[in-house]
Design a protein around this motif. Structure first.
Motif, mmCIF file in Angstrom:
data_model
loop_
_atom_site.group_PDB
_atom_site.id
_atom_site.type_symbol
_atom_site.label_atom_id
_atom_site.label_comp_id
_atom_site.label_asym_id
_atom_site.label_seq_id
_atom_site.Cartn_x
_atom_site.Cartn_y
_atom_site.Cartn_z
ATOM 1 N N UNK A 38 0.833 -1.203 0.000
ATOM 2 C CA UNK A 38 0.000 0.000 0.000
ATOM 3 C C UNK A 38 0.872 1.258 0.000
ATOM 4 N N UNK A 39 1.970 1.194 0.788
ATOM 5 C CA UNK A 39 2.884 2.338 0.817
ATOM 6 C C UNK A 39 3.513 2.559 -0.556
ATOM 7 N N UNK A 40 3.874 1.444 -1.198
ATOM 8 C CA UNK A 40 4.426 1.562 -2.544
ATOM 9 C C UNK A 40 3.401 2.153 -3.511
ATOM 10 N N UNK A 41 2.137 1.753 -3.335
ATOM 11 C CA UNK A 41 1.087 2.315 -4.200
ATOM 12 C C UNK A 41 0.949 3.813 -3.981
ATOM 13 N N UNK A 42 0.998 4.230 -2.675
ATOM 14 C CA UNK A 42 0.918 5.663 -2.390
ATOM 15 C C UNK A 42 2.083 6.410 -3.030
ATOM 16 N N UNK A 43 3.280 5.834 -2.928
ATOM 17 C CA UNK A 43 4.426 6.456 -3.573
ATOM 18 C C UNK A 43 4.234 6.523 -5.087
ATOM 19 N N UNK A 44 3.664 5.447 -5.618
ATOM 20 C CA UNK A 44 3.407 5.427 -7.061
ATOM 21 C C UNK A 44 2.392 6.496 -7.451
ATOM 22 N N UNK A 45 1.372 6.682 -6.614
ATOM 23 C CA UNK A 45 0.387 7.719 -6.896
ATOM 24 C C UNK A 45 1.037 9.108 -6.872
ATOM 25 N N UNK A 46 1.967 9.318 -5.904
ATOM 26 C CA UNK A 46 2.682 10.602 -5.866
ATOM 27 C C UNK A 46 3.486 10.816 -7.136
ATOM 28 N N UNK A 105 3.688 -0.376 -13.316
ATOM 29 C CA UNK A 105 3.242 1.015 -13.207
ATOM 30 C C UNK A 105 4.419 1.945 -12.978
ATOM 31 N N UNK A 106 5.397 1.516 -12.164
ATOM 32 C CA UNK A 106 6.599 2.324 -11.949
ATOM 33 C C UNK A 106 7.365 2.520 -13.248
ATOM 34 N N UNK A 107 7.487 1.433 -14.000
ATOM 35 C CA UNK A 107 8.192 1.537 -15.280
ATOM 36 C C UNK A 107 7.454 2.479 -16.233
ATOM 37 N N UNK A 108 6.099 2.347 -16.228
ATOM 38 C CA UNK A 108 5.317 3.223 -17.109
ATOM 39 C C UNK A 108 5.454 4.678 -16.696
ATOM 40 N N UNK A 109 5.440 4.930 -15.334
ATOM 41 C CA UNK A 109 5.583 6.303 -14.852
ATOM 42 C C UNK A 109 6.946 6.875 -15.222
ATOM 43 N N UNK A 110 7.996 6.077 -15.057
ATOM 44 C CA UNK A 110 9.331 6.550 -15.426
ATOM 45 C C UNK A 110 9.410 6.833 -16.926
ATOM 46 N N UNK A 111 8.800 5.941 -17.689
ATOM 47 C CA UNK A 111 8.807 6.143 -19.135
ATOM 48 C C UNK A 111 8.052 7.412 -19.510
ATOM 49 N N UNK A 112 6.912 7.646 -18.785
ATOM 50 C CA UNK A 112 6.133 8.863 -19.056
ATOM 51 C C UNK A 112 6.922 10.105 -18.697
ATOM 52 N N UNK A 113 7.642 10.058 -17.572
ATOM 53 C CA UNK A 113 8.464 11.196 -17.197
ATOM 54 C C UNK A 113 9.546 11.479 -18.236
ATOM 55 N N UNK A 114 10.162 10.401 -18.746
ATOM 56 C CA UNK A 114 11.192 10.586 -19.775
ATOM 57 C C UNK A 114 10.617 11.188 -21.047
ATOM 58 N N UNK A 115 9.452 10.652 -21.432
ATOM 59 C CA UNK A 115 8.830 11.183 -22.636
ATOM 60 C C UNK A 115 8.412 12.637 -22.440
ATOM 61 N N UNK A 116 7.923 12.951 -21.190
ATOM 62 C CA UNK A 116 7.548 14.335 -20.922
ATOM 63 C C UNK A 116 8.761 15.255 -20.989
ATOM 64 N N UNK A 117 9.881 14.805 -20.434
ATOM 65 C CA UNK A 117 11.109 15.619 -20.502
ATOM 66 C C UNK A 117 11.548 15.812 -21.943
ATOM 67 N N UNK A 118 11.449 14.736 -22.709
ATOM 68 C CA UNK A 118 11.834 14.841 -24.131
ATOM 69 C C UNK A 118 10.938 15.820 -24.874
ATOM 70 N N UNK A 119 9.640 15.763 -24.584
ATOM 71 C CA UNK A 119 8.702 16.678 -25.237
ATOM 72 C C UNK A 119 8.968 18.115 -24.832
ATOM 73 N N UNK A 120 9.276 18.336 -23.517
ATOM 74 C CA UNK A 120 9.583 19.685 -23.080
ATOM 75 C C UNK A 120 10.815 20.233 -23.809
#
Length: 304
Positions: free
Chosen positions: A185-193, A268-283
């Protein structure tokens, strides 16, 4: 109770018959003819019968009168002495015989009473023996039943101890599973953050970033589904506390679901990291396009 003996009349009748046949009646001959009677009783009645009979006078031979007188005087003198002595002995013998007869009858009565008592005691002994045998059988039955009850109680105690051990083991597994769920659950909360940070970064991106936001939204839906699965798992674990028999199965199911949850969180962590990378690339691409449009060199700042 004294035994009823033969009567005087019976003994006297038999004694007269024996005397009439030229024999002297005795205790044995009278008892043989009667085929019954106590020798002591026969002796007493025979003594009474003899006392009641007249004594027959002996016929003296004819002798000279002088000789007869002399012999008669001597005989009379000797007879008087002998008769006196014999009569004394006879009286004493008769007294002893009567006393012995009375004592014998008393002993016979006592013997009969003892026989009756012995019969009664024997009957009571047989009854007591039968009762003792019945009680012994009952004791054996109760002993066997007690042994069976003790064995059943011992088996029940062993089963309770085994059940208690299983309960303790199950409680420990449940505690470990709860700790694991709390950690997840703690990991999920961290993932939500992290997911929220990715959404904020993707909000300023272009259509590709919106596509990534859509993917993040789907990830949130998956996370909600995981939360629901987690609630189901918690309810199953609570039910497992009341159902010890199916507890191991519920724990195995919870372990499998936890493993699946870990895998999904990892994805989900991998997807979030990938999304962050793609967001940085887009920026970076947006910044480069902005620089080109303004015709000014621009320093691109890449967010971590």
């Amino acid at each position: 109770m004294a035994r009823i003996g033969i009567s005087y009349e019976q003994v006297a009748q038999v004694a007269d018959a024996i005397l009439g046949s030229g024999q002297q009646p005795t205790i044995r001959t009278i008892r043989d003819r009667l085929t019954t009677g106590s020798p002591n009783t026969i002796q007493r009645h025979l003594t009474t019968w003899r006392d009641a009979r007249p004594q027959a006078a002996a016929t003296a031979p004819e002798l000279p009168s002088t000789l007869t007188a002399a012999i008669a005087a001597e005989i009379e003198k000797a007879a008087a002495t002998a008769r006196s002595e014999i009569e004394g002995r006879l009286v004493q013998a008769q007294g002893d015989a009567a006393e012995l007869a009375a004592t014998g009858e008393q002993l016979e009565d006592e013997r009969d009473e003892l026989i009756n008592q012995l019969t009664t005691v024997t009957t009571e002994r047989d009854q007591a023996t039968a009762t003792a045998a019945e009680r012994a059988t009952e004791i054996e039955r109760m002993t066997a039943e007690l042994a069976r009850e003790r064995h059943a109680a011992e088996q029940a105690r062993i089963e309770v101890a085994q059940g208690r051990n299983k309960q303790e083991t199950s409680d420990e597994k449940l505690k470990e599973q709860k700790n694991e769920i709390d950690r997840l659950r703690h990991q999920v909360e961290q993932l939500q953050t992290g997911k929220q940070a990715a959404e904020q970064a993707a909000a300023v991106a272009n259509a590709k970033l919106e596509a990534m936001t859509d993917r993040t939204t789907r990830a949130e839906a998956r996370l909600d589904q995981l939360d629901k699965q987690q609630d189901v798992t918690t309810r199953e674990l609570n039910n497992a506390r009341n159902q010890i028999a199916s507890q191991q199965t519920a724990i195995d199911t919870a372990n499998r679901e936890a493993d699946a949850l870990k895998a999904q969180i990892k994805e989900a962590n991998a997807a979030a990291k990938k999304a962050e990378g793609e967001a940085a690339e887009l920026r970076g691409q947006v910044a480069a396009l902005t620089t080109q449009l303004k015709g000014k060199p621009t320093t691109t700042k890449t967010e971590p």
